[in-house]
Design a protein around this motif. Structure first.
Motif, short mmCIF file in Angstrom:
data_model
loop_
_atom_site.label_atom_id
_atom_site.label_comp_id
_atom_site.label_asym_id
_atom_site.label_seq_id
_atom_site.Cartn_x
_atom_site.Cartn_y
_atom_site.Cartn_z
N GLN A 26 0.83 -1.21 0.00
CA GLN A 26 0.00 0.00 0.00
C GLN A 26 0.86 1.26 0.00
OE1 GLN A 26 -3.71 0.42 0.16
NE2 GLN A 26 -2.85 2.35 -0.60
N PHE A 51 -0.52 8.92 10.29
CA PHE A 51 -1.52 7.87 10.07
C PHE A 51 -0.91 6.73 9.25
CE2 PHE A 51 -5.33 6.43 7.54
CZ PHE A 51 -5.95 5.76 8.58
N CYS A 52 -0.15 7.07 8.23
CA CYS A 52 0.49 6.05 7.38
C CYS A 52 1.57 5.31 8.16
CB CYS A 52 1.08 6.70 6.14
SG CYS A 52 -0.17 7.34 5.00
N ASN A 55 0.07 2.70 10.44
CA ASN A 55 -0.44 1.54 9.72
C ASN A 55 0.62 0.83 8.89
OD1 ASN A 55 -3.58 1.40 10.04
ND2 ASN A 55 -3.14 3.57 9.76
N TRP A 57 2.16 1.80 6.23
CA TRP A 57 1.99 1.97 4.80
C TRP A 57 3.09 2.86 4.25
CZ3 TRP A 57 -3.60 3.76 6.02
CH2 TRP A 57 -4.42 2.63 6.24
N LYS A 209 -9.90 8.93 10.87
CA LYS A 209 -9.08 7.74 10.62
C LYS A 209 -9.91 6.57 10.10
CE LYS A 209 -5.38 8.99 13.82
NZ LYS A 209 -4.67 8.63 15.08
N PRO A 210 -11.08 6.28 10.70
CA PRO A 210 -11.90 5.20 10.14
C PRO A 210 -12.33 5.45 8.70
CG PRO A 210 -12.61 5.70 12.37
CD PRO A 210 -11.62 6.76 11.98
N GLY A 213 -9.29 4.98 6.49
CA GLY A 213 -8.96 3.57 6.37
C GLY A 213 -9.86 2.84 5.40
N GLU A 214 -11.17 3.07 5.50
CA GLU A 214 -12.11 2.42 4.59
C GLU A 214 -11.92 2.92 3.16
OE1 GLU A 214 -16.16 2.58 5.95
OE2 GLU A 214 -15.59 2.08 8.01
N ILE A 216 -9.08 4.01 1.82
CA ILE A 216 -7.84 3.44 1.31
C ILE A 216 -8.03 2.01 0.85
CG2 ILE A 216 -5.55 2.64 2.08
CD1 ILE A 216 -5.39 5.30 3.69
N PHE A 217 -8.82 1.24 1.59
CA PHE A 217 -9.07 -0.15 1.21
C PHE A 217 -10.20 -0.30 0.20
CE2 PHE A 217 -7.03 -1.01 5.42
CZ PHE A 217 -5.93 -1.69 4.91
#
Length: 266
Positions: A26, A51-52, A55, A57, A209-210, A213-214, A216-217
């Motif tokens: 990612q 944030f990255c 995680n 990334w 952040k949620p 995250g969603e 990004i995926f």
């Protein structure tokens, strides 16, 4: 800042690009917003960098000291070279993201990595006078060179796999900007009452952040987003924005009900 990890930092006048390599599954590419331009310190962190890192990334942050919407030939040429050299292809998944000015850049440059996801908070699509003559904001941004490539997101957004457009549908200019875009890959996520600073409002609700995250995926949906913003009625900025919208739309007689509902949630 990357510690023992590989990466690079490349500066071009008022712009810079910093990359930290982590996992190749990612890559997140983020762009500064207008509030970041002109930051006086040398310890500036790229948007979404922490944030990255959390995680694990890989992350490429595009910095700016200029409020000119990334209208810079040297920066554009640098990003073009990265695409030509196959930089983005080495990652399984790529996401471009940003807010307002950064949201414009995420949409405008997403063709650097065809098939990427885009998360754009309160974005502009262009500031070209001939395309958006009604846009009365961002006077400094309009002074940028809009004859350069990647100046209209309406022409580039087709390269995205999914483009999440997060905006306040009561905000007239933001809505006009977003609705210039067309395509089956667009996901319109309305955030009524959050104003132009949708990312900040989500952060205040602990939902940025949620949502990121969603996005990004590629799993963010209208339903899940609606759940993320359910608590917006508690925000002071929501109250201020909605009171203004009511006044503008001639329904000021409903303001007392909104004020009472807001105070009941505190």
């Amino acid at each position: 800042p990357a510690g023992g990890r590989d990466g690079f930092y490349h500066k071009m006048g008022e712009y810079a690009v910093a990359f930290v390599e982590r996992r190749r599954t990612q890559l997140v590419v983020s762009f500064d917003n207008l509030a970041d331009a002109g930051h006086p310190g040398y310890d500036k962190e790229a948007w979404a960098a922490s944030f990255c890192a959390y995680n694990n990334w890989s992350h490429m942050g595009v910095f700016t000291q200029s409020p000119r919407w990334f209208r810079d030939e040297r920066l554009i040429a640098f990003l073009d070279r990265m695409k030509s050299n196959g930089f983005f292809k080495q990652f399984e998944h790529v996401t471009f993201c940003g807010t307002s000015m950064g949201g414009f850049a995420a949409l405008a440059f997403c063709g650097m990595a065809p098939g990427c996801n885009v998360i754009a908070f309160s974005p502009q699509t262009t500031l070209r006078e001939d395309l958006v003559p009604w846009e009365n904001r961002f006077k400094k941004g309009k002074l940028g060179d809009w004859s350069l490539r990647y100046s209209d997101a309406a022409r580039t957004v087709r390269w995205a796999n999914k483009a999440y457009l997060i905006y306040d549908n009561f905000h007239i200019n933001d809505t006009k900007q977003v609705t210039r875009l067309t395509g089956n890959n667009l996901v319109y996520l309305r955030a009524p009452g959050l104003g132009h600073r949708t990312a900040l409002a989500l952060s205040k609700m602990d939902q940025l952040k949620p949502v990121m995250g969603e996005g990004i995926f590629g799993t963010l949906t209208r339903r899940s987003f609606a759940n993320h913003i359910r608590a917006r009625g508690k925000l002071w900025m929501y109250r201020v924005n909605m009171l203004r919208y009511m006044e503008e739309r001639g329904v000021g007689h409903r303001q007392d009900r909104l004020i009472a509902a807001h105070e009941a949630r505190q």
